[in-house]
Design a protein around this motif. Structure first.
Motif, PDB file in Angstrom:
ATOM      1  N   VAL A 118      25.521  30.310 -30.387  1.00 57.68           N
ATOM      2  CA  VAL A 118      25.915  29.908 -31.741  1.00 57.68           C
ATOM      3  C   VAL A 118      26.409  31.141 -32.480  1.00 57.68           C
ATOM      4  O   VAL A 118      25.644  32.079 -32.723  1.00 57.68           O
ATOM      5  N   THR A 119      27.682  31.166 -32.816  1.00 56.81           N
ATOM      6  CA  THR A 119      28.204  32.282 -33.595  1.00 56.81           C
ATOM      7  C   THR A 119      27.840  32.078 -35.068  1.00 56.81           C
ATOM      8  O   THR A 119      27.582  30.956 -35.503  1.00 56.81           O
ATOM      9  N   GLY A 120      27.828  33.178 -35.825  1.00 59.05           N
ATOM     10  CA  GLY A 120      27.469  33.072 -37.235  1.00 59.05           C
ATOM     11  C   GLY A 120      26.096  32.458 -37.424  1.00 59.05           C
ATOM     12  O   GLY A 120      25.855  31.681 -38.355  1.00 59.05           O
ATOM     13  N   ALA A 121      25.159  32.821 -36.535  1.00 59.12           N
ATOM     14  CA  ALA A 121      23.875  32.114 -36.467  1.00 59.12           C
ATOM     15  C   ALA A 121      22.942  32.388 -37.637  1.00 59.12           C
ATOM     16  O   ALA A 121      21.924  31.718 -37.766  1.00 59.12           O
ATOM     17  N   THR A 122      23.259  33.366 -38.476  1.00 64.69           N
ATOM     18  CA  THR A 122      22.440  33.586 -39.667  1.00 64.69           C
ATOM     19  C   THR A 122      23.125  33.052 -40.925  1.00 64.69           C
ATOM     20  O   THR A 122      22.607  33.219 -42.029  1.00 64.69           O
ATOM     21  N   GLY A 123      24.255  32.397 -40.758  1.00 61.89           N
ATOM     22  CA  GLY A 123      24.948  31.807 -41.895  1.00 61.89           C
ATOM     23  C   GLY A 123      24.317  30.489 -42.304  1.00 61.89           C
ATOM     24  O   GLY A 123      23.376  29.988 -41.673  1.00 61.89           O
ATOM     25  N   GLN A 124      24.848  29.888 -43.355  1.00 62.83           N
ATOM     26  CA  GLN A 124      24.261  28.668 -43.908  1.00 62.83           C
ATOM     27  C   GLN A 124      24.285  27.508 -42.925  1.00 62.83           C
ATOM     28  O   GLN A 124      23.313  26.752 -42.821  1.00 62.83           O
ATOM     29  N   LEU A 125      25.377  27.352 -42.195  1.00 64.75           N
ATOM     30  CA  LEU A 125      25.457  26.288 -41.203  1.00 64.75           C
ATOM     31  C   LEU A 125      24.866  26.727 -39.873  1.00 64.75           C
ATOM     32  O   LEU A 125      24.108  25.984 -39.246  1.00 64.75           O
ATOM     33  N   GLY A 126      25.203  27.935 -39.430  1.00 64.63           N
ATOM     34  CA  GLY A 126      24.758  28.404 -38.124  1.00 64.63           C
ATOM     35  C   GLY A 126      23.254  28.393 -37.961  1.00 64.63           C
ATOM     36  O   GLY A 126      22.727  27.985 -36.916  1.00 64.63           O
ATOM     37  N   ARG A 127      22.540  28.826 -38.987  1.00 64.06           N
ATOM     38  CA  ARG A 127      21.074  28.859 -38.883  1.00 64.06           C
ATOM     39  C   ARG A 127      20.502  27.446 -38.747  1.00 64.06           C
ATOM     40  O   ARG A 127      19.549  27.224 -37.987  1.00 64.06           O
ATOM     41  N   LEU A 128      21.081  26.489 -39.453  1.00 61.12           N
ATOM     42  CA  LEU A 128      20.623  25.110 -39.332  1.00 61.12           C
ATOM     43  C   LEU A 128      20.896  24.555 -37.936  1.00 61.12           C
ATOM     44  O   LEU A 128      20.087  23.789 -37.391  1.00 61.12           O
TER      45      LEU A 128
ATOM     46  N   GLU B 290      17.060  28.958 -24.025  1.00 58.26           N
ATOM     47  CA  GLU B 290      18.416  28.486 -23.742  1.00 58.26           C
ATOM     48  C   GLU B 290      19.368  28.726 -24.914  1.00 58.26           C
ATOM     49  O   GLU B 290      20.560  28.435 -24.812  1.00 58.26           O
ATOM     50  N   VAL B 291      18.842  29.241 -26.019  1.00 61.95           N
ATOM     51  CA  VAL B 291      19.631  29.398 -27.244  1.00 61.95           C
ATOM     52  C   VAL B 291      19.918  30.877 -27.490  1.00 61.95           C
ATOM     53  O   VAL B 291      19.019  31.715 -27.403  1.00 61.95           O
ATOM     54  N   VAL B 292      21.158  31.176 -27.814  1.00 67.56           N
ATOM     55  CA  VAL B 292      21.574  32.536 -28.165  1.00 67.56           C
ATOM     56  C   VAL B 292      22.114  32.526 -29.589  1.00 67.56           C
ATOM     57  O   VAL B 292      22.983  31.717 -29.926  1.00 67.56           O
ATOM     58  N   ALA B 293      21.589  33.409 -30.417  1.00 67.92           N
ATOM     59  CA  ALA B 293      22.102  33.595 -31.768  1.00 67.92           C
ATOM     60  C   ALA B 293      23.046  34.792 -31.748  1.00 67.92           C
ATOM     61  O   ALA B 293      22.611  35.928 -31.530  1.00 67.92           O
ATOM     62  N   ALA B 294      24.331  34.529 -31.942  1.00 68.18           N
ATOM     63  CA  ALA B 294      25.332  35.598 -31.967  1.00 68.18           C
ATOM     64  C   ALA B 294      25.551  36.002 -33.419  1.00 68.18           C
ATOM     65  O   ALA B 294      26.022  35.195 -34.234  1.00 68.18           O
ATOM     66  N   VAL B 295      25.190  37.234 -33.754  1.00 73.82           N
ATOM     67  CA  VAL B 295      25.123  37.646 -35.156  1.00 73.82           C
ATOM     68  C   VAL B 295      25.729  39.034 -35.348  1.00 73.82           C
ATOM     69  O   VAL B 295      25.780  39.841 -34.422  1.00 73.82           O
TER      70      VAL B 295
ATOM     71  N   ALA C  22      27.647  40.048 -32.313  1.00 70.99           N
ATOM     72  CA  ALA C  22      28.970  39.420 -32.273  1.00 70.99           C
ATOM     73  C   ALA C  22      29.587  39.484 -33.653  1.00 70.99           C
ATOM     74  O   ALA C  22      29.117  38.853 -34.594  1.00 70.99           O
ATOM     75  N   ASP C  23      30.651  40.271 -33.769  1.00 71.34           N
ATOM     76  CA  ASP C  23      31.369  40.438 -35.027  1.00 71.34           C
ATOM     77  C   ASP C  23      32.796  39.955 -34.812  1.00 71.34           C
ATOM     78  O   ASP C  23      33.509  40.475 -33.945  1.00 71.34           O
TER      79      ASP C  23
ATOM     80  N   LEU D  72      29.415  27.611 -29.587  1.00 72.23           N
ATOM     81  CA  LEU D  72      29.767  27.002 -30.869  1.00 72.23           C
ATOM     82  C   LEU D  72      30.434  28.068 -31.730  1.00 72.23           C
ATOM     83  O   LEU D  72      29.796  29.045 -32.133  1.00 72.23           O
ATOM     84  N   LEU D  73      31.701  27.881 -31.997  1.00 72.10           N
ATOM     85  CA  LEU D  73      32.433  28.762 -32.906  1.00 72.10           C
ATOM     86  C   LEU D  73      32.341  28.169 -34.307  1.00 72.10           C
ATOM     87  O   LEU D  73      33.028  27.194 -34.637  1.00 72.10           O
ATOM     88  N   VAL D  74      31.443  28.735 -35.112  1.00 68.11           N
ATOM     89  CA  VAL D  74      31.333  28.323 -36.512  1.00 68.11           C
ATOM     90  C   VAL D  74      32.445  29.028 -37.277  1.00 68.11           C
ATOM     91  O   VAL D  74      32.546  30.262 -37.245  1.00 68.11           O
ATOM     92  N   SER D  75      33.301  28.271 -37.921  1.00 68.50           N
ATOM     93  CA  SER D  75      34.459  28.872 -38.585  1.00 68.50           C
ATOM     94  C   SER D  75      34.029  29.932 -39.584  1.00 68.50           C
ATOM     95  O   SER D  75      33.017  29.784 -40.274  1.00 68.50           O
TER      96      SER D  75
END
Length: 298
Positions: A5-15, A28-33, A52-53, A71-74
């Motif tokens: 999950v990209t942007g995993a600390t953002g408002q949508l990504g974290r959810l 099984e989950v990767v937080a790309a931050v 991941a920047d 998941l590419l979070v825009s």
């Protein structure tokens, strides 16, 4: 093979990460931050962190591995997103990702308002890559409005939508749909048009906010130029203000964000969150904040 999950600390990504953790093992989950410190709580729960920047392609190359579902979070930086998204798509293709899921905008290639331009371009980049894909074409977030409740209680609800209906849903609703698509089968090379079950107008929104707050909240329908002046006067950068006004005039007013497909509730297996519930939650949060800080809502 992991779910990244990209942007995993953002408002949508974290959810989305939270929804995934309710469905699959944390391993099984990767937080790309961009900032691993902001995701320390996720790491403590067993989620793998990868740097991941969007603006540093070398980090993306290391963040995506063969067989990953991504998941590419825009991105949130309007005007820069095509180049940022292109870097993620290129990294996913080079790594041999199993599938790329992208959070776009309702209407996809048929959405012709300005905010949709970068989403349309990104979808084409994904198609051109040849990667298996899923497009999550999200409608408007209800929180786009409820985040402004403190201002709305003082100055009313402002827009240039000409009575157009808004088929919004909450970020949590869209996050749940993303988790379903990321963990389930049968979603490859599909596009989902996602929106709330019931569309509403700004006039209806103002009436519901009035009812719940006990204060008269007016709805002010403004010409585009006047609306632009309000937004820039409130401190929004001119480019962003122009895009938001265009969403009203070229999107909502023309019915392009009304939704109605029912695909979101079908995906998540429940009704989408009603507008009244989101307003109630935002009002409660505003009251809690005021009590904590010693301020009032007036």
């Amino acid at each position: 093979m992991s779910i990244v999950v990209t942007g995993a600390t953002g408002q949508l990504g974290r959810l989305v990460v939270e929804e995934l953790l309710a469905r699959v093992p944390a391993g099984e989950v990767v937080a790309a931050v961009r900032d691993e410190q902001k995701a320390a709580d996720l790491a403590a729960r067993g989620v793998e962190l990868r740097l991941a920047d969007y603006d540093r392609p070398e980090t993306l190359a290391a963040a995506i591995r063969p067989g990953d579902t991504v998941l590419l979070v825009s991105g949130s930086e309007v005007g820069r997103r095509v180049a940022q998204h292109a870097a993620v798509v290129a990294a996913a293709k080079a790594a041999g990702a199993a599938r790329l899921v992208y959070t776009g905008v309702l209407g996809g290639p048929d959405a012709d308002f300005r905010l949709a331009e970068e989403h349309r371009a990104t979808e084409q980049l994904v198609l051109d890559s040849g990667l298996p894909y899923t497009f999550l074409r999200n409608g408007w977030y209800t929180e786009n409005y409820t985040a402004l409740i403190p201002v709305q209680l003082q100055h009313g609800v402002v827009g240039s939508t000409a009575g157009g209906r808004i088929g919004s849903a909450t970020r949590a609703d869209y996050a749940a749909a993303a988790a379903v698509v990321l963990t389930g089968e049968g979603h490859e090379n599909r596009a989902y048009e996602l929106s709330g079950d019931r569309a509403w107008t700004l006039e209806e929104y103002a009436a519901e906010l009035s009812r719940q707050s006990g204060r008269e909240v007016a709805h002010h329908e403004l010409p585009a130029e006047a609306n632009l002046g309000v937004l820039t006067g409130a401190g929004l950068p001119p480019q962003l203000a122009e895009i938001l006004v265009d969403v009203d005039v070229s999107g909502i007013a023309r019915g392009l964000l009304a939704g109605g497909s029912g695909e979101l509730s079908r995906l998540i297996g429940r009704p989408t969150t009603p507008l009244a519930d989101t307003i109630a939650q935002a009002l409660a949060a505003s009251t809690d904040t005021s009590a904590t800080t010693g301020t009032t809502a007036s």
